[in-house]
Design a protein around this motif. Structure first.
Motif, short mmCIF file in Angstrom:
data_model
loop_
_atom_site.label_atom_id
_atom_site.label_comp_id
_atom_site.label_asym_id
_atom_site.label_seq_id
_atom_site.Cartn_x
_atom_site.Cartn_y
_atom_site.Cartn_z
N LEU A 54 5.64 -7.32 -0.35
CA LEU A 54 4.87 -6.10 -0.59
C LEU A 54 5.65 -5.12 -1.48
CD1 LEU A 54 3.22 -5.38 2.87
CD2 LEU A 54 2.08 -6.07 0.76
N ASN A 55 6.94 -4.97 -1.22
CA ASN A 55 7.76 -4.08 -2.06
C ASN A 55 7.73 -4.51 -3.52
OD1 ASN A 55 8.72 -2.16 -0.23
ND2 ASN A 55 10.33 -3.52 0.48
N THR A 57 5.48 -6.38 -4.98
CA THR A 57 4.11 -6.22 -5.50
C THR A 57 3.86 -4.78 -5.93
OG1 THR A 57 3.27 -8.04 -4.16
CG2 THR A 57 1.66 -6.39 -4.89
N TYR A 58 4.20 -3.83 -5.07
CA TYR A 58 3.97 -2.43 -5.42
C TYR A 58 4.82 -1.97 -6.59
CZ TYR A 58 0.90 -1.91 -1.41
OH TYR A 58 -0.14 -2.03 -0.54
N ARG A 59 6.04 -2.50 -6.71
CA ARG A 59 6.86 -2.17 -7.89
C ARG A 59 6.20 -2.70 -9.16
NH1 ARG A 59 11.43 -3.32 -4.58
NH2 ARG A 59 11.46 -5.44 -5.36
N LEU A 61 3.01 -3.33 -9.63
CA LEU A 61 1.80 -2.52 -9.89
C LEU A 61 2.16 -1.21 -10.57
CD1 LEU A 61 -0.11 -3.11 -6.54
CD2 LEU A 61 -0.92 -3.77 -8.81
N GLN A 77 -5.61 -5.51 -10.72
CA GLN A 77 -4.82 -4.60 -9.89
C GLN A 77 -5.58 -4.25 -8.62
OE1 GLN A 77 -3.86 -1.61 -13.06
NE2 GLN A 77 -1.93 -1.54 -11.95
N GLN A 81 -4.21 -5.03 -4.97
CA GLN A 81 -4.00 -3.95 -4.01
C GLN A 81 -4.77 -4.19 -2.71
OE1 GLN A 81 -4.97 -0.45 -6.30
NE2 GLN A 81 -2.89 -0.25 -7.06
N ALA A 84 -2.90 -6.82 -0.86
CA ALA A 84 -1.68 -6.24 -0.29
C ALA A 84 -2.00 -5.41 0.96
CB ALA A 84 -0.96 -5.38 -1.33
N THR A 85 -3.08 -4.66 0.92
CA THR A 85 -3.48 -3.87 2.08
C THR A 85 -3.81 -4.79 3.25
OG1 THR A 85 -4.29 -2.08 0.69
CG2 THR A 85 -5.14 -2.17 2.94
#
Length: 110
Positions: A54-55, A57-59, A61, A77, A81, A84-85
């Motif tokens: 997750l870390n 992935t968010y980086r 994004l 995206q 997202q 990921a949620t």
């Protein structure tokens, strides 16, 4: 030298992120089916792997520049997202030891 992120590169990174999250989700199903004695060790390992995924992935994004944000990239995206949620919800259930809420074999259609 940092590589310039194009829309094509962004799409590849988003696809890779979603594939990594899918692996974690499959692992969550395996925890539910595992021997109860093995679950705590598996859960801890998978929780760490899921959190790192997750870390990353968010980086990824957040690193997509506006000039690479085509409509196709933006739609991807949104999908990543959402995925990921859904993964985060399952990791929370894992922490709460809610094994039934981890998903099933047909739960990976997103």
């Amino acid at each position: 030298m940092a590589q310039k992120i194009t829309s094509g590169l962004a799409l590849r990174q988003l696809q890779q992120a979603q594939q990594a999250m899918k692996k974690v989700r499959k692992g969550l199903v395996q925890i539910r089916e595992a021997d109860p004695a093995d679950r705590p060790q598996l859960a801890e390992t998978l929780l760490k792997a899921g959190w790192e995924t997750l870390n990353r992935t968010y980086r990824d994004l957040a690193a997509i520049p506006l000039d690479a944000a085509t409509e196709e990239v933006m739609l991807r995206q949104i999908a990543v997202q959402r995925y990921a949620t859904a993964l985060l919800v399952r990791l929370r259930r894992l922490v709460r030891n809610d094994l039934e809420g981890l998903g099933g074999p047909d739960d990976d259609e997103e």
